[in-house]
Design an enzyme around this catalytic site. Structure first.
Site, short mmCIF file in Angstrom:
data_model
loop_
_atom_site.label_atom_id
_atom_site.label_comp_id
_atom_site.label_asym_id
_atom_site.label_seq_id
_atom_site.Cartn_x
_atom_site.Cartn_y
_atom_site.Cartn_z
N ARG A 80 15.96 -37.91 79.81
CA ARG A 80 16.80 -37.15 78.90
C ARG A 80 18.19 -37.01 79.47
O ARG A 80 18.36 -36.67 80.63
CB ARG A 80 16.21 -35.77 78.65
CG ARG A 80 17.08 -34.99 77.70
CD ARG A 80 16.37 -33.80 77.14
NE ARG A 80 17.32 -33.00 76.38
CZ ARG A 80 17.07 -31.79 75.96
NH1 ARG A 80 15.92 -31.24 76.21
NH2 ARG A 80 17.98 -31.13 75.28
N ARG A 89 15.71 -36.15 71.37
CA ARG A 89 15.49 -36.17 72.81
C ARG A 89 14.07 -36.66 73.11
O ARG A 89 13.14 -36.37 72.36
CB ARG A 89 15.71 -34.80 73.43
CG ARG A 89 14.70 -33.72 73.15
CD ARG A 89 14.77 -33.12 71.75
NE ARG A 89 16.06 -32.60 71.39
CZ ARG A 89 16.50 -31.40 71.77
NH1 ARG A 89 15.74 -30.61 72.47
NH2 ARG A 89 17.68 -30.99 71.38
N ASP A 92 11.77 -32.14 75.54
CA ASP A 92 12.44 -30.83 75.59
C ASP A 92 11.40 -29.85 76.12
O ASP A 92 10.32 -29.73 75.55
CB ASP A 92 12.90 -30.43 74.19
CG ASP A 92 13.70 -29.14 74.17
OD1 ASP A 92 14.34 -28.80 75.18
OD2 ASP A 92 13.69 -28.46 73.12
N ASP A 94 10.92 -25.95 77.16
CA ASP A 94 11.50 -24.61 77.09
C ASP A 94 10.52 -23.58 77.65
O ASP A 94 9.30 -23.71 77.45
CB ASP A 94 11.81 -24.24 75.63
CG ASP A 94 12.98 -25.01 75.06
OD1 ASP A 94 13.81 -25.53 75.85
OD2 ASP A 94 13.07 -25.11 73.83
N1 A4P Z 1 18.07 -22.07 77.89
C1 A4P Z 1 18.17 -20.76 77.58
N2 A4P Z 1 16.96 -20.20 77.48
C2 A4P Z 1 16.06 -21.18 77.73
C3 A4P Z 1 14.62 -21.19 77.77
N3 A4P Z 1 13.88 -20.09 77.51
N4 A4P Z 1 14.00 -22.38 78.07
C4 A4P Z 1 19.23 -22.90 78.07
C5 A4P Z 1 14.74 -23.50 78.32
N5 A4P Z 1 16.11 -23.54 78.29
C6 A4P Z 1 16.75 -22.39 77.99
O1 A4P Z 1 18.84 -26.33 76.20
C7 A4P Z 1 20.17 -25.91 76.36
C8 A4P Z 1 20.20 -24.80 77.38
O2 A4P Z 1 19.42 -23.73 76.94
C9 A4P Z 1 19.58 -25.15 78.72
O3 A4P Z 1 20.48 -25.81 79.57
C10 A4P Z 1 19.20 -23.79 79.28
O4 A4P Z 1 20.16 -23.32 80.20
P1 A4P Z 1 18.50 -27.84 76.18
O5 A4P Z 1 17.02 -27.96 76.15
O6 A4P Z 1 19.25 -28.52 77.25
O7 A4P Z 1 19.16 -28.29 74.80
P2 A4P Z 1 18.59 -28.15 73.38
O8 A4P Z 1 17.09 -28.20 73.41
O9 A4P Z 1 19.30 -29.10 72.50
O10 A4P Z 1 19.03 -26.74 73.00
P3 A4P Z 1 18.10 -25.61 72.72
O11 A4P Z 1 18.97 -24.44 72.41
O12 A4P Z 1 17.05 -25.45 73.78
O13 A4P Z 1 17.43 -26.17 71.43
P4 A4P Z 1 16.09 -25.72 70.96
O14 A4P Z 1 16.27 -24.39 70.37
O15 A4P Z 1 15.07 -25.94 71.99
O16 A4P Z 1 15.88 -26.72 69.76
N6 A4P Z 1 12.49 -29.32 65.46
C11 A4P Z 1 11.15 -29.52 65.61
N7 A4P Z 1 10.37 -29.78 64.54
N8 A4P Z 1 10.58 -29.44 66.86
C12 A4P Z 1 11.33 -29.19 67.98
O17 A4P Z 1 10.79 -29.14 69.10
N9 A4P Z 1 13.52 -28.66 68.90
C13 A4P Z 1 14.81 -28.44 68.76
C14 A4P Z 1 15.58 -28.04 69.96
C15 A4P Z 1 15.47 -28.53 67.46
N10 A4P Z 1 14.58 -28.85 66.38
C16 A4P Z 1 13.27 -29.06 66.54
C17 A4P Z 1 12.73 -28.96 67.84
MG MG Z 2 15.47 -26.87 75.17
#
Ligand code: A4P
Ligand code: MG
Length: 169
Positions: A80, A89, A92, A94
């Site tokens: 990634r 990606r 991911d 979290d």
């Molecule tokens: N970060 C803050 N809190 C956390 C946590 N609890 N766990 C920060 C992990 N990371 C956390 O995340 C960006 C920044 O969030 C990290 O550097 C960390 O400091 P990332 O994983 O690098 O980027 P991202 O995933 O694009 O952003 P984000 O905000 O994590 O996105 P989401 O909310 O995880 O959304 N649709 C479906 N159907 N299934 C999915 O899994 N995932 C997303 C990602 C969007 N749509 C989706 C799905």
């Molecule tokens: Mg994430």
């Protein structure tokens, strides 16, 4: 309570990426249980591919910040690279819940801030423990899931999928 990691993948061999991530967690992070495997369209809506999602209940001595570093390293090792937010990606990882702790720093929010609006996180967590509650609000995750609905979510493989060769059910 326990520690729960939400896993998602929507690029490459999504299922293999999720398994590789689960296998990369030990020995620092021990995997106790893994949810069923679910497929859903990207949220917010964007072009395919669809996501595969699951959750793992884990044990670790790492604190939340060190756990995040470990997860980011695994994401990087699995290919990634930073792109646009919410972009496609290969993996991911979290931190969904860390016991009943609440963390709110620049780099880390736990529980995951969008947990309560996402069936693709709530359903896998509830597979693992159906009595989970949101540590900040006390709401039951089962009630949150009822509110958001899970019509978009398809269970593609039952629990144990990560230990089996791929088969279509
Ligand atoms: N970060 C803050 N809190 C956390 C946590 N609890 N766990 C920060 C992990 N990371 C956390 O995340 C960006 C920044 O969030 C990290 O550097 C960390 O400091 P990332 O994983 O690098 O980027 P991202 O995933 O694009 O952003 P984000 O905000 O994590 O996105 P989401 O909310 O995880 O959304 N649709 C479906 N159907 N299934 C999915 O899994 N995932 C997303 C990602 C969007 N749509 C989706 C799905
Ligand atoms: Mg994430």
């Amino acid at each position: 309570m326990a520690i729960y990691i939400a896993l998602g993948a929507n690029l490459g061999d999504r299922r293999a990426n999720l398994i590789a991530a689960l296998e990369a967690l030990p020995p620092l992070v021990r995997v106790d249980a893994v949810s069923s495997l679910y497929e859903s369209p990207p949220q917010p809506p964007s072009p395919p591919p669809a996501y595969l999602n699951a959750a793992a209940r884990v044990e670790t001595d790492l604190d939340p910040e060190a756990l995040l570093v470990h997860l980011k390293r695994i994401e990087h090792d699995l290919g990634r690279r930073p792109t646009v937010r919410w972009g496609p990606r290969p993996i991911d990882l979290d931190i969904a819940l860390y016991d009943d702790r609440i963390v709110d720093t620049r780099d880390l929010q736990v529980p995951h801030p969008r947990l309560d609006k996402r069936a693709f996180v709530l359903r896998p967590l509830l597979d693992l423990d159906d009595d989970l509650e949101h540590p900040a609000t006390g709401e039951r995750l089962i009630d949150l899931l009822a509110r958001v609905g899970e019509a978009d979510l398809v269970r593609v493989e039952r629990r144990g999928w990560h230990e089996r060769p791929h088969s279509s059910e």
